[in-house]
Each structure stands twice: as C-alpha cells, then as structure tokens.
Design a protein around this motif. Structure first.
Motif, PDB file in Angstrom:
ATOM      1  N   MET A   1     -29.397  47.248  63.718  1.00  0.00           N
ATOM      2  CA  MET A   1     -28.230  47.849  63.119  1.00  0.00           C
ATOM      3  C   MET A   1     -28.609  49.124  62.360  1.00  0.00           C
ATOM      4  O   MET A   1     -27.884  50.108  62.425  1.00  0.00           O
ATOM      5  CB  MET A   1     -27.576  46.824  62.180  1.00  0.00           C
ATOM      6  CG  MET A   1     -26.407  47.348  61.440  1.00  0.00           C
ATOM      7  SD  MET A   1     -24.988  47.426  62.507  1.00  0.00           S
ATOM      8  CE  MET A   1     -23.700  47.629  61.364  1.00  0.00           C
ATOM      9  N   SER A   2     -29.741  49.089  61.647  1.00  0.00           N
ATOM     10  CA  SER A   2     -30.097  50.253  60.838  1.00  0.00           C
ATOM     11  C   SER A   2     -30.463  51.454  61.710  1.00  0.00           C
ATOM     12  O   SER A   2     -30.155  52.586  61.348  1.00  0.00           O
ATOM     13  CB  SER A   2     -31.241  49.919  59.885  1.00  0.00           C
ATOM     14  OG  SER A   2     -32.386  49.523  60.596  1.00  0.00           O
ATOM     15  N   GLU A   3     -31.090  51.202  62.874  1.00  0.00           N
ATOM     16  CA  GLU A   3     -31.427  52.302  63.767  1.00  0.00           C
ATOM     17  C   GLU A   3     -30.166  52.964  64.311  1.00  0.00           C
ATOM     18  O   GLU A   3     -30.101  54.186  64.453  1.00  0.00           O
ATOM     19  CB  GLU A   3     -32.300  51.832  64.939  1.00  0.00           C
ATOM     20  CG  GLU A   3     -33.669  51.340  64.526  1.00  0.00           C
ATOM     21  CD  GLU A   3     -33.686  49.861  64.212  1.00  0.00           C
ATOM     22  OE1 GLU A   3     -32.606  49.211  64.207  1.00  0.00           O
ATOM     23  OE2 GLU A   3     -34.769  49.350  63.958  1.00  0.00           O
TER      24      GLU A   3
ATOM     25  N   SER B   1     -28.964  56.797  63.729  1.00  0.00           N
ATOM     26  CA  SER B   1     -28.626  57.641  64.886  1.00  0.00           C
ATOM     27  C   SER B   1     -27.266  58.302  64.695  1.00  0.00           C
ATOM     28  O   SER B   1     -27.116  59.503  64.948  1.00  0.00           O
ATOM     29  CB  SER B   1     -28.598  56.807  66.169  1.00  0.00           C
ATOM     30  OG  SER B   1     -29.858  56.268  66.428  1.00  0.00           O
ATOM     31  N   TYR B   2     -26.291  57.509  64.259  1.00  0.00           N
ATOM     32  CA  TYR B   2     -24.966  58.073  64.018  1.00  0.00           C
ATOM     33  C   TYR B   2     -25.003  59.102  62.894  1.00  0.00           C
ATOM     34  O   TYR B   2     -24.334  60.137  62.968  1.00  0.00           O
ATOM     35  CB  TYR B   2     -23.948  56.972  63.699  1.00  0.00           C
ATOM     36  CG  TYR B   2     -23.502  56.193  64.906  1.00  0.00           C
ATOM     37  CD1 TYR B   2     -23.160  56.842  66.094  1.00  0.00           C
ATOM     38  CD2 TYR B   2     -23.410  54.808  64.875  1.00  0.00           C
ATOM     39  CE1 TYR B   2     -22.745  56.129  67.201  1.00  0.00           C
ATOM     40  CE2 TYR B   2     -22.994  54.090  65.984  1.00  0.00           C
ATOM     41  CZ  TYR B   2     -22.666  54.756  67.138  1.00  0.00           C
ATOM     42  OH  TYR B   2     -22.256  54.058  68.233  1.00  0.00           O
ATOM     43  N   ALA B   3     -25.763  58.830  61.854  1.00  0.00           N
ATOM     44  CA  ALA B   3     -25.875  59.779  60.748  1.00  0.00           C
ATOM     45  C   ALA B   3     -26.478  61.100  61.241  1.00  0.00           C
ATOM     46  O   ALA B   3     -26.023  62.181  60.855  1.00  0.00           O
ATOM     47  CB  ALA B   3     -26.724  59.187  59.630  1.00  0.00           C
ATOM     48  N   ALA B   4     -27.490  60.999  62.108  1.00  0.00           N
ATOM     49  CA  ALA B   4     -28.097  62.209  62.667  1.00  0.00           C
ATOM     50  C   ALA B   4     -27.094  62.989  63.503  1.00  0.00           C
ATOM     51  O   ALA B   4     -27.046  64.227  63.446  1.00  0.00           O
ATOM     52  CB  ALA B   4     -29.320  61.843  63.503  1.00  0.00           C
ATOM     53  N   LEU B   5     -26.274  62.286  64.263  1.00  0.00           N
ATOM     54  CA  LEU B   5     -25.242  62.953  65.066  1.00  0.00           C
ATOM     55  C   LEU B   5     -24.199  63.633  64.179  1.00  0.00           C
ATOM     56  O   LEU B   5     -23.736  64.737  64.486  1.00  0.00           O
ATOM     57  CB  LEU B   5     -24.568  61.948  66.001  1.00  0.00           C
ATOM     58  CG  LEU B   5     -25.421  61.440  67.156  1.00  0.00           C
ATOM     59  CD1 LEU B   5     -24.714  60.305  67.895  1.00  0.00           C
ATOM     60  CD2 LEU B   5     -25.771  62.572  68.106  1.00  0.00           C
TER      61      LEU B   5
ATOM     62  N   LEU C   1     -25.888  59.366  54.026  1.00  0.00           N
ATOM     63  CA  LEU C   1     -24.790  59.022  54.940  1.00  0.00           C
ATOM     64  C   LEU C   1     -24.734  57.525  55.227  1.00  0.00           C
ATOM     65  O   LEU C   1     -23.649  56.930  55.247  1.00  0.00           O
ATOM     66  CB  LEU C   1     -24.922  59.795  56.248  1.00  0.00           C
ATOM     67  CG  LEU C   1     -24.418  61.219  56.235  1.00  0.00           C
ATOM     68  CD1 LEU C   1     -24.768  61.925  57.530  1.00  0.00           C
ATOM     69  CD2 LEU C   1     -22.920  61.258  56.010  1.00  0.00           C
ATOM     70  N   THR C   2     -25.888  56.912  55.456  1.00  0.00           N
ATOM     71  CA  THR C   2     -25.889  55.473  55.750  1.00  0.00           C
ATOM     72  C   THR C   2     -25.468  54.673  54.518  1.00  0.00           C
ATOM     73  O   THR C   2     -24.776  53.667  54.648  1.00  0.00           O
ATOM     74  CB  THR C   2     -27.258  55.001  56.263  1.00  0.00           C
ATOM     75  OG1 THR C   2     -28.269  55.360  55.321  1.00  0.00           O
ATOM     76  CG2 THR C   2     -27.568  55.585  57.621  1.00  0.00           C
ATOM     77  N   LYS C   3     -25.875  55.124  53.339  1.00  0.00           N
ATOM     78  CA  LYS C   3     -25.471  54.441  52.101  1.00  0.00           C
ATOM     79  C   LYS C   3     -23.961  54.552  51.912  1.00  0.00           C
ATOM     80  O   LYS C   3     -23.301  53.586  51.535  1.00  0.00           O
ATOM     81  CB  LYS C   3     -26.204  55.033  50.903  1.00  0.00           C
ATOM     82  CG  LYS C   3     -25.940  54.303  49.621  1.00  0.00           C
ATOM     83  CD  LYS C   3     -26.761  54.867  48.472  1.00  0.00           C
ATOM     84  CE  LYS C   3     -26.481  54.114  47.188  1.00  0.00           C
ATOM     85  NZ  LYS C   3     -27.267  54.648  46.071  1.00  0.00           N
ATOM     86  N   ALA C   4     -23.406  55.729  52.188  1.00  0.00           N
ATOM     87  CA  ALA C   4     -21.959  55.928  52.072  1.00  0.00           C
ATOM     88  C   ALA C   4     -21.205  55.046  53.061  1.00  0.00           C
ATOM     89  O   ALA C   4     -20.077  54.621  52.792  1.00  0.00           O
ATOM     90  CB  ALA C   4     -21.609  57.387  52.297  1.00  0.00           C
ATOM     91  N   ALA C   5     -21.830  54.751  54.200  1.00  0.00           N
ATOM     92  CA  ALA C   5     -21.194  53.897  55.202  1.00  0.00           C
ATOM     93  C   ALA C   5     -21.366  52.414  54.875  1.00  0.00           C
ATOM     94  O   ALA C   5     -20.816  51.558  55.561  1.00  0.00           O
ATOM     95  CB  ALA C   5     -21.784  54.188  56.575  1.00  0.00           C
ATOM     96  N   GLY C   6     -22.153  52.119  53.847  1.00  0.00           N
ATOM     97  CA  GLY C   6     -22.352  50.729  53.456  1.00  0.00           C
ATOM     98  C   GLY C   6     -23.412  50.017  54.275  1.00  0.00           C
ATOM     99  O   GLY C   6     -23.423  48.793  54.339  1.00  0.00           O
ATOM    100  N   VAL C   7     -24.297  50.771  54.896  1.00  0.00           N
ATOM    101  CA  VAL C   7     -25.361  50.188  55.698  1.00  0.00           C
ATOM    102  C   VAL C   7     -26.688  50.401  54.972  1.00  0.00           C
ATOM    103  O   VAL C   7     -27.039  51.527  54.639  1.00  0.00           O
ATOM    104  CB  VAL C   7     -25.429  50.832  57.101  1.00  0.00           C
ATOM    105  CG1 VAL C   7     -26.561  50.222  57.914  1.00  0.00           C
ATOM    106  CG2 VAL C   7     -24.109  50.688  57.820  1.00  0.00           C
TER     107      VAL C   7
END
Length: 107
Positions: free
Chosen positions: A1-3, A7-11, A28-34
């Motif tokens: 899930m984290s990868e 990947s989405y954050a990089a995009l 970005l991942t922290k803001a998404a709750g991941v």
C-alpha cells in the motif's frame, strides 16, 4: 500500500511540475492519511531524480515502435527490470534443482 501511495504522490508532483523530493512525497502521503516509511520516499526521490515522469509514462510499451526522445531512459529502466527478473529466475532454478538431484520428499 505504501509503495502505491508514494507512486501516486510522485505522479501528483510531476503533474504539478514540482520537484520530486522525499519531503514532498511524505507530505502528500501524510495528507492522504497513508503512513509511509521514510526510506520509501527517499528511494523513490532518488530513482526519479532528473527524470521526466510524463515522458516515461508516454513511452511505456513503445519498445516495438520507433524510438521517442525519452526512449533511452525508458530502455535503461526496462533493462534493469529484465536483469532483476533474470536474477529471480536463477534463484528459483536453484531452489527447484534439489528435486532434480534425488532429494525429493518421497525418494
């Protein structure tokens, strides 16, 4: 899930034409709750450093057609993947070789 999240954050960063850094990926991942380990963000940031992600995406699967401007970068990435797969196949062959030598469970 984290990868996947990285990947989405990089995009997202590439689409916004923002430099891809470890800190920005983690934000970005922290803001998404991941929750993502910082090592993944560092690895992705280093791997994508100096590369045009949009160019890589548009050249996916273009190996059989005429080379595009970003083909060398895509070709290098494909060569790395092929090399990793070859190493994995060799490891699998070593594991299977025990049965061929008569060391099977019912021999």
């Amino acid at each position: 899930m984290s990868e996947t999240a990285i990947s989405y954050a990089a995009l997202i960063l590439a689409d916004a034409e923002v430099e891809i850094t470890s800190d920005k990926l983690l934000s970005l991942t922290k803001a998404a709750g991941v929750e993502v380990e910082p090592i993944w963000a560092s690895l992705f940031a280093k791997a994508l450093e100096g590369k045009d992600i949009k160019d890589l995406l548009t050249n996916v699967g273009a190996a059989g057609s005429a080379p595009a401007a970003g083909a060398p970068a895509a070709g290098a990435a494909a060569a790395e993947v092929a090399e990793e797969e070859a190493v994995e196949e060799k490891e699998e062959e070593k594991e299977e070789s025990d049965d061929d030598m008569g060391f099977g469970l019912f021999d």
